[in-house]
Design an enzyme around this catalytic site. Structure first.
Site, mmCIF file in Angstrom:
data_model
loop_
_atom_site.group_PDB
_atom_site.id
_atom_site.type_symbol
_atom_site.label_atom_id
_atom_site.label_comp_id
_atom_site.label_asym_id
_atom_site.label_seq_id
_atom_site.Cartn_x
_atom_site.Cartn_y
_atom_site.Cartn_z
ATOM 1 C CD GLU A 47 -2.855 -1.171 2.371
ATOM 2 O OE1 GLU A 47 -4.050 -0.839 2.321
ATOM 3 O OE2 GLU A 47 -2.278 -1.564 3.410
ATOM 4 C CD GLU A 84 -3.294 -6.201 3.550
ATOM 5 O OE1 GLU A 84 -2.599 -5.173 3.655
ATOM 6 O OE2 GLU A 84 -3.316 -6.885 2.508
#
Ligand code: T1G
Length: 700
Positions: free
Chosen positions: A107, A127
């Site tokens: 990210e 995730e």
């Protein structure tokens, strides 16, 4: 410059290196330090571009998972603050990725204006494997860069993708060989020369707008995900957040992502999956075997027995690049076994799971022999013959005579006493149990059984070998059934008993499946085959206390020559060539007759009661294994059940699950069961103590 970052200048390019081993996790200290470096670079007029890269093995493994549930996660600068700072920078910021960029690390790179990656790097947003969604903009920025369908694949599957794939979908702008900092500076200088400025991902809306209002894309993905990721909440939450990216503004989408993330991170599923993440890394830490214990080289291996287990074990070594000699008692048996191995490789190649080159290479590294003498130069032998103590000790006698000094002598027994086998050799310190699970070339779990005399370097070598075989090695002590099978016994025992009391196989299997297992006990038994269990029960009959309750339903099924899937019938019946279990009225009749024979009035069972009757005794047995020191940690037991028995990962394993329910609740229910069903349900002393103290297994 700080303990966790390096800052340097190369001409007009500022270079920021994240140096927080082992994985450059973006904990608070790292975030703060990187932001300080970034602010320095942006405030320096001589700097025209910025490169961010990772020191050591990788770019970054993302947020520091250990900070979850602490205040540090939200302590400014948060990960979002850091990423916004990079994105809003007035100078081009380049992420130069090597090793791994995962989760928050990926990210961070998505917030940078340009991304380059080493050709062998791996990049992704895993995730969902932790029961959460990307929480620092991944669900909003990734679809803006690679489009919605590709972003759904990346995020919902949660894989780390090879850099070539990331380049192909446009996530990475260039691939490089060599040093990340060098490649980053070269790329930044190209940008400067071309006069290319910042490229803010948040402003790249074309690809999300292209999917605006197209509900069908997300509906289809939800359907597919519900099947593949049965019972998991995070994949559906991720789809919801990516859909938001197409219908909301960037900031609204980010706000919604924050809420969905907060919901997931607080969930029991995420707690369980984070527990599993650390539990599988904890198994290799043995208190009395230091990390730096020297290991023995394993370059050549022998396997005794080329039956189902021997074949799988040989393939496991060959697939890891270790040449194997397999021994059988006769040429026919050897040829039959090697032929099965060849056929297994052929079918993997035919299914595209293996390249023809690899198939050929692996097969050519497996040789057959009829002569124990051929094991004179091997570093390890794994005995995988029929479960008979006399036969195994005879074989260990021969191995003891021919194998070189320092060779490790291992047995794949799943029930027998390693100490008894070791004691028949002149080198009990070199004897260990390596309990593979069928199919041995596929199943990830390896129970490493430490005998009383087993040397520490043999333990260390076996743990390292498990990693080399891409398996999860769990160290256990010697007892009948070790950890996995010993806990399986009460689970199966109660499954048989609830049949006698009123349930049917298909109801029990459905309850266990709905709980999250890939299959219930009766489907599993049919798949494994009923013969081995029957022989073990016959073997145990001699020592079973006379008044101990025992169910003979499965024995009678076996005596009806119904041996499971491979014979077309067992607990269920199977259409030829079809593995789907079909409830069989003959079995229902047998079950009902058994109740009548036992004078048991059949009654209704709720799925909840089936879960409690089958899984609470399993947990209880786990408590006994901890009391006896057979298992080092409750999390080790969880890893055994996650990797060897299909315990649902979103429940963390039986002992973690027990803590979520509460040891008091389980204790009280077992006491209740004991009053009805007797001694077999007696709570373990450890469980009683934890219940009384209001503690859990993770408090041990
Ligand atoms: N946080 C804390 N510790 C970590 C960690 C992490 N993210 N990743 C690894 N470790 C520890 C690990 O426990 C072990 O410790 C050591 O590092 C080496 O790891 C906002 C919220 C990167 C592929 O899911 O998949 O970012 O046992 O043995 O085999 O959206 O580690 O030595 O004490 O696994 O070379 C998302 C998790 C986080 C990636 C390297 N990131 N890590 O594998 O080493 S959530 C992930 C991995 C997030 C944001 C969200 C692997 C690896 P110890 P290792 P490896």
């Amino acid at each position: 410059m700080s303990e966790v970052t390096q800052y340097s200048r190369r001409g007009a390019v500022a270079v920021i290196s994240i140096d927080s081993p082992p994985v450059n996790g973006l904990g608070h200290a790292v975030r703060e330090a990187v932001l300080r470096c970034l602010e320095s670079a942006l405030g320096d007029d001589e700097v025209a571009a910025v490169v961010i890269h990772g020191g050591g093995r990788m770019f970054s493994a993302g947020a520091d998972i250990k900070e979850f549930g602490t205040d540090l996660v939200l302590l400014p600068p948060t990960l979002r603050d850091l990423i916004d700072a990079a994105e809003n920078a007035g100078k081009p910021v380049v992420a130069a990725i090597h090793g791994v960029a995962a989760g928050g690390g990926c990210e961070f790179a998505l917030g940078c204006h340009y991304r380059i990656a080493a050709a062998d790097a791996r990049i992704g947003l895993p995730e969902v494997t932790l029961g959460i969604i990307p929480g620092a903009g991944g669900t909003q920025r990734l679809p803006r860069i690679i489009g919605v369908p590709a972003a759904l694949d990346f995020i919902v599957q949660g894989k780390l993708n090879p850099a070539a794939k990331a380049y192909e979908v446009g996530l990475v702008d260039e691939l490089f060989e060599g040093d990340a900092a060098d490649a980053g500076v070269a790329y930044a200088e190209k940008l400067i020369a071309a006069g290319r400025g910042p490229r803010r991902t948040r402003e790249r809306n074309e690809r999300v707008e292209a999917a605006r209002g197209k509900k069908e894309i997300f509906e289809q993905y939800r359907e597919g995900s519900s099947k593949k990721a049965r019972g998991l909440e995070a994949p559906l939450a991720a789809i919801e957040s990516i859909e938001n990216a197409t219908n909301l503004t960037f900031d609204e989408g980010m706000e919604a992502e924050r809420e969905i993330f907060a919901r997931c991170v607080a969930s029991e599923q995420s707690q369980a999956m984070r527990h599993a993440f650390f539990a599988e890394r904890q198994v290799a830490k043995i208190p009395d075997v230091p990390k730096d214990t020297a290991t023995r080289d394993i370059a050549k291996v022998g396997v005794v027995g080329c039956g189902t287990m021997g074949q799988g074990i040989a393939m496991a070594f060959a697939n890891a690049g270790i040449p194997v000699k397999v021994l059988e008692v006769s040429q026919d048996a050897l040829d039959a076994g090697l032929d099965k191995i060849a056929k297994t490789y052929d079918s993997s190649v035919a299914k595209g799971r293996l390249s023809p080159e690899d198939g050929k290479r692996f097969l050519s590294s497996i040789a057959g022999t009829l002569d124990f003498g051929d094991f004179a130069d091997v570093d390890l032998v794994v005995e995988a013959v029929f479960e008979d103590l006399a036969l195994k000790t005879e074989i260990f006698g021969k191995l003891d005579a021919v194998c070189k000094e320092g060779a490790i002598l291992a047995t794949n027994t799943s029930t027998l006493d390693i100490n008894k086998i070791a004691a028949t050799t002149s080198r009990p310190g070199d004897v260990i149990g390596l309990h593979f699970f069928s199919p041995a070339h596929i199943m990830r779990l390896l129970e490493i059984v430490r005998g009383d005399a087993t040397e520490k370097d043999v333990v260390a070598t076996s743990l390292a070998l498990a990693k080399q075989l891409r398996k999860t090695g769990v160290l256990v002590g010697v007892c009948e059934g070790f950890v996995g099978n010993r806990m399986l016994l009460p689970y199966l025992r109660e499954a048989y008993f609830v049949l006698e009391e009123g349930a049917l196989p298909q109801q029990v299997d459905k309850a266990i499946c709905d709980f999250g297992f890939p299959m219930g006990p009766f489907t599993m038994l049919d798949m494994a085959g009923l013969t081995v269990g029957y022989l073990i029960r016959k073997h145990q009959a001699a020592t079973r206390p006379e008044n101990e309750r025992y169910s003979d339903i499965e024995d009678r099924i076996v005596e009806m020559d119904r041996l499971g899937q491979k014979t077309g019938s067992g607990w269920y019946k199977y259409e030829p060539g079809n593995r789907t279990p079909v409830p069989d009225p003959d079995i229902e009749k047998l079950v009902v007759e058994t109740s009548e024979k036992l004078g048991i009035e059949r009654r209704e069972f709720s799925d909840q009661e089936i879960i409690e009757r089958c899984l609470y005794p399993l947990v209880n047995e786990g408590a006994k294994l901890l009391e006896e020191g057979i298992a080092l940690r409750s999390s080790d037991i969880d890893v055994v059940w996650l990797y060897g028995y299909g315990f649902p990962r979103f429940r963390g394993g039986p002992m973690f699950w027990a803590d979520l329910i509460g040891t008091k609740t389980i204790y009280d229910k077992l006491v209740e069961f004991e009053t009805v069903h007797g001694e077999l349900m007696k709570p373990a002393a450890l469980l009683a103590r934890l219940a009384e103290e209001g503690k859990g297994f993770s408090d041990l």
